[in-house]
Design a protein around this motif. Structure first.
Motif, PDB file in Angstrom:
ATOM      1  N   LYS A 190       0.878  -1.340   0.005  1.00 28.74           N
ATOM      2  CA  LYS A 190      -0.123   0.103  -0.056  1.00 28.74           C
ATOM      3  C   LYS A 190       0.917   1.254   0.010  1.00 28.74           C
ATOM      4  O   LYS A 190       0.490   2.253  -0.704  1.00 28.74           O
ATOM      5  CB  LYS A 190      -0.861   0.142   1.227  1.00 28.74           C
ATOM      6  CG  LYS A 190      -2.182  -1.031   1.015  1.00 28.74           C
ATOM      7  CD  LYS A 190      -3.098  -0.822   1.934  1.00 28.74           C
ATOM      8  CE  LYS A 190      -2.856  -0.977   3.332  1.00 28.74           C
ATOM      9  NZ  LYS A 190      -3.988  -0.871   4.362  1.00 28.74           N
ATOM     10  N   ASN A 199      -3.077   4.148  -5.991  1.00 32.04           N
ATOM     11  CA  ASN A 199      -3.835   3.684  -4.872  1.00 32.04           C
ATOM     12  C   ASN A 199      -4.777   4.869  -4.604  1.00 32.04           C
ATOM     13  O   ASN A 199      -5.014   5.296  -3.467  1.00 32.04           O
ATOM     14  CB  ASN A 199      -3.163   3.540  -3.640  1.00 32.04           C
ATOM     15  CG  ASN A 199      -3.863   2.999  -2.291  1.00 32.04           C
ATOM     16  OD1 ASN A 199      -3.488   3.248  -1.255  1.00 32.04           O
ATOM     17  ND2 ASN A 199      -5.017   2.326  -2.765  1.00 32.04           N
ATOM     18  N   ASP A 200      -5.845   4.951  -5.611  1.00 29.99           N
ATOM     19  CA  ASP A 200      -6.801   6.011  -5.596  1.00 29.99           C
ATOM     20  C   ASP A 200      -8.142   5.707  -6.533  1.00 29.99           C
ATOM     21  O   ASP A 200      -8.117   6.106  -7.789  1.00 29.99           O
ATOM     22  CB  ASP A 200      -6.072   7.371  -6.241  1.00 29.99           C
ATOM     23  CG  ASP A 200      -6.989   8.625  -5.991  1.00 29.99           C
ATOM     24  OD1 ASP A 200      -8.099   8.512  -5.486  1.00 29.99           O
ATOM     25  OD2 ASP A 200      -6.362   9.660  -6.533  1.00 29.99           O
ATOM     26  N   PRO A 201      -8.890   4.990  -5.809  1.00 29.93           N
ATOM     27  CA  PRO A 201     -10.090   4.504  -6.607  1.00 29.93           C
ATOM     28  C   PRO A 201     -11.072   5.750  -7.345  1.00 29.93           C
ATOM     29  O   PRO A 201     -11.711   5.561  -8.330  1.00 29.93           O
ATOM     30  CB  PRO A 201     -10.786   3.775  -5.640  1.00 29.93           C
ATOM     31  CG  PRO A 201     -10.537   4.255  -4.356  1.00 29.93           C
ATOM     32  CD  PRO A 201      -9.069   4.507  -4.512  1.00 29.93           C
ATOM     33  N   LYS A 202     -10.914   7.001  -6.416  1.00 31.45           N
ATOM     34  CA  LYS A 202     -11.535   7.815  -6.941  1.00 31.45           C
ATOM     35  C   LYS A 202     -11.309   8.420  -8.374  1.00 31.45           C
ATOM     36  O   LYS A 202     -11.972   9.170  -9.236  1.00 31.45           O
ATOM     37  CB  LYS A 202     -11.662   9.148  -6.133  1.00 31.45           C
ATOM     38  CG  LYS A 202     -12.462   8.727  -4.776  1.00 31.45           C
ATOM     39  CD  LYS A 202     -12.414  10.231  -4.022  1.00 31.45           C
ATOM     40  CE  LYS A 202     -10.981  10.471  -3.369  1.00 31.45           C
ATOM     41  NZ  LYS A 202     -10.998  11.646  -2.301  1.00 31.45           N
ATOM     42  N   ASN A 207      -8.081   0.420  -5.334  1.00 35.18           N
ATOM     43  CA  ASN A 207      -8.368   0.923  -4.061  1.00 35.18           C
ATOM     44  C   ASN A 207      -7.557  -0.153  -2.967  1.00 35.18           C
ATOM     45  O   ASN A 207      -7.119  -0.994  -3.285  1.00 35.18           O
ATOM     46  CB  ASN A 207      -9.898   0.491  -3.473  1.00 35.18           C
ATOM     47  CG  ASN A 207     -10.613  -0.898  -3.922  1.00 35.18           C
ATOM     48  OD1 ASN A 207      -9.899  -1.549  -3.792  1.00 35.18           O
ATOM     49  ND2 ASN A 207     -11.766  -0.810  -4.374  1.00 35.18           N
ATOM     50  N   SER A 208      -7.415   0.120  -1.603  1.00 35.61           N
ATOM     51  CA  SER A 208      -6.576  -0.464  -0.919  1.00 35.61           C
ATOM     52  C   SER A 208      -7.289  -1.882  -0.606  1.00 35.61           C
ATOM     53  O   SER A 208      -6.496  -3.065  -0.591  1.00 35.61           O
ATOM     54  CB  SER A 208      -6.602   0.128   0.723  1.00 35.61           C
ATOM     55  OG  SER A 208      -6.090   1.316   0.607  1.00 35.61           O
ATOM     56  N   THR A 341     -13.581   0.014 -10.019  1.00 35.36           N
ATOM     57  CA  THR A 341     -13.260   1.237 -10.267  1.00 35.36           C
ATOM     58  C   THR A 341     -12.147   1.616 -11.344  1.00 35.36           C
ATOM     59  O   THR A 341     -12.111   2.751 -12.010  1.00 35.36           O
ATOM     60  CB  THR A 341     -13.028   2.291  -9.192  1.00 35.36           C
ATOM     61  OG1 THR A 341     -11.907   1.738  -8.581  1.00 35.36           O
ATOM     62  CG2 THR A 341     -14.223   2.007  -8.261  1.00 35.36           C
TER      63      THR A 341
END
Length: 460
Positions: A190, A199-202, A207-208, A341
């Motif tokens: 991570k 590491n930024d699903p938005k 995602n983590s 995502t």
């Protein structure tokens, strides 16, 4: 000499064969010692201590007081879940909390009601001076209220009646007790993913939870396996288990996991995998990168930690309902995709990040402490460790560009092709796959930089 015929693509043996074991054998003991010390330094910064745990507990109590100040929420239970409960959290990690409405509440569990409850809670937090940087996301799959605690500086994600999240957290807590190396690798991966801005699903990357599942898959496909398929620990669908219920039976989950883990440990007595954390981290990067490249960016494949192997999408009609760039099955809410995502364009960024770290691990990074730190750590952790070194990412690929949802194709092309590729190298074959396609009547060019193995497969 030519290798023997390959085993079936989805089998654990196939995954182990694709790892190119000679990569790891070629690393000297000195290099592993250096990597080991570097990992120990990183973990000393990112692993939480008792004060971090107490700070989170106080933040939960602070939220509880705010919840009780809202008339409609009096009596609701405030329960943490996610990495904090699983003991897979970093010092700087977010705190996930579910506000569980009391049984018999007049408030139904519809999405609209959850949104309204979170709005009321947001006002209460602001009135009480508890929160800053408040961000309400009502239209997410699970409505979420995000804020930073003024008193404790902890980022909190609040949801309503998130029973699936609570059960998953309990299961991962028990998985984490099987082998201490699992938690260390999760934290290291991570941290690396944050450093590489994937590491930024938005913004369409991992995602983590997906990263955690990738590490789990790695541990399931080691030889010998460190962790079993999750169906051998909890053979059930969490969403179906709690459907129509206002509570999650944590006691039942604990009993099932304890019984099945004890059976797994008895069955594997004397067969423990002895790999060090440093070898497991190196082999994780090489394995995941090789899997991404070796089977066409996982097109038509599902990474299933439930079965501990690759599965073919065509073998399950429910997986075929929607097309994804990357399919990492949620083992507790099948057939959901934990990596849903991830977009097609962002998949190129993820692939290049794994390409680069794998290449550097086989091309000298393990002998250079400064490069290891720059490659594996965010700037914050590097500064704490006392390093001021070059950024271990793609040239020009910065926080600002990663956070933007609109990528400039020409910029991305330059990021992936201008730097870090030795012009006189004979150990790699730089292959840039540039495709031109039409989108909304506008031409875009993107570049996917892929590396051939530093040691050809035929020479194994």
């Amino acid at each position: 000499r030519q290798p023997p015929p390959p085993p079936p693509p989805g089998s654990g043996l196939a995954i182990r064969e694709r790892l190119h074991p000679c990569f790891l054998k070629d690393f000297s003991m000195t290099q592993y010692v250096l990597l080991k010390r570097c990992i120990e330094d990183i973990l000393s910064v990112i692993k939480p201590v008792e004060d971090d745990r107490k700070k989170r507990l106080r933040a939960i109590q602070e939220l509880t007081d705010s919840v009780n100040s809202v008339g409609a929420l009096r009596g609701a239970a405030v329960k943490p879940f996610g990495s904090f409960v699983s003991n897979l959290y970093a010092k700087s990690g977010d705190l996930d909390v579910s506000v569980d409405l009391r049984s018999g509440s007049v408030l139904p569990r519809s999405k609209t009601k959850k949104q309204n409850v979170l709005r009321e809670l947001m006002r209460a937090l602001q009135i009480r001076g508890v929160a800053r940087s408040v961000h309400f996301i009502p239209n997410a799959r699970v409505p979420v209220l995000q804020y930073v605690s003024n008193h404790f500086g902890i980022s909190c994600d609040i949801s309503i009646n998130n029973y699936p999240g609570q059960i998953k957290s309990r299961i991962f807590y028990w998985i984490n007790t099987i082998d201490d190396r699992f938690g260390d690798i999760v934290l290291l991966v991570k941290e690396w993913a944050k450093a590489q801005n994937i590491n930024d699903p938005k913004n369409g990357t991992l995602n983590s939870y997906s990263l955690c599942l990738l590490v789990l898959f790695h541990f399931q496909t080691c030889e010998p396996a460190i962790l079993p398929p999750l169906k051998d620990i909890y053979d059930g669908n969490v969403a179906a288990h709690i459907a129509g219920s206002f509570s999650c039976d944590e006691k039942h989950v604990d009993e099932v996991c304890l019984t099945n883990i004890a059976r797994f440990l008895r069955r594997n007595t004397g067969q423990r995998n002895q790999s060090s954390v440093s070898k497991l981290l190196a082999s994780f990067f090489l394995k995941v990168n090789d899997c991404f490249r070796g089977i066409g960016d996982l097109s038509g494949q599902v990474i299933s930690t439930y079965t501990g192997r690759f599965e073919r999408i065509q073998d399950n009609r429910s997986w075929m309902a929607k097309s994804y760039s990357l399919f990492i099955e949620d083992p507790f809410e099948r057939p959901d995709n934990a990596a849903r995502t991830v977009g097609a364009e962002e998949m190129q960024l993820i692939g290049c990040a794994f390409d680069y770290v794998s290449y550097r691990f086989t091309a000298g990074a393990l002998a250079d402490r400064n490069e290891l730190v720059s490659l594996l750590c965010t700037p914050t952790v590097r500064s704490i460790l006392g390093y001021s070194v070059r950024d271990g990412r793609y040239k020009g690929y910065t926080e600002s560009t990663a956070s933007s949802q609109k990528f400039d194709r020409k910029q991305i092309s330059s990021y992936f092709t201008e730097v870090y590729w030795p012009p006189d190298s004979t150990s790699i074959n730089r292959a840039s796959d540039c495709r031109l396609y039409q989108s909304n009547n506008r031409s875009r060019v993107y570049t996917s930089t892929r590396l051939e193995p530093a040691i050809p497969y035929q020479s194994l």
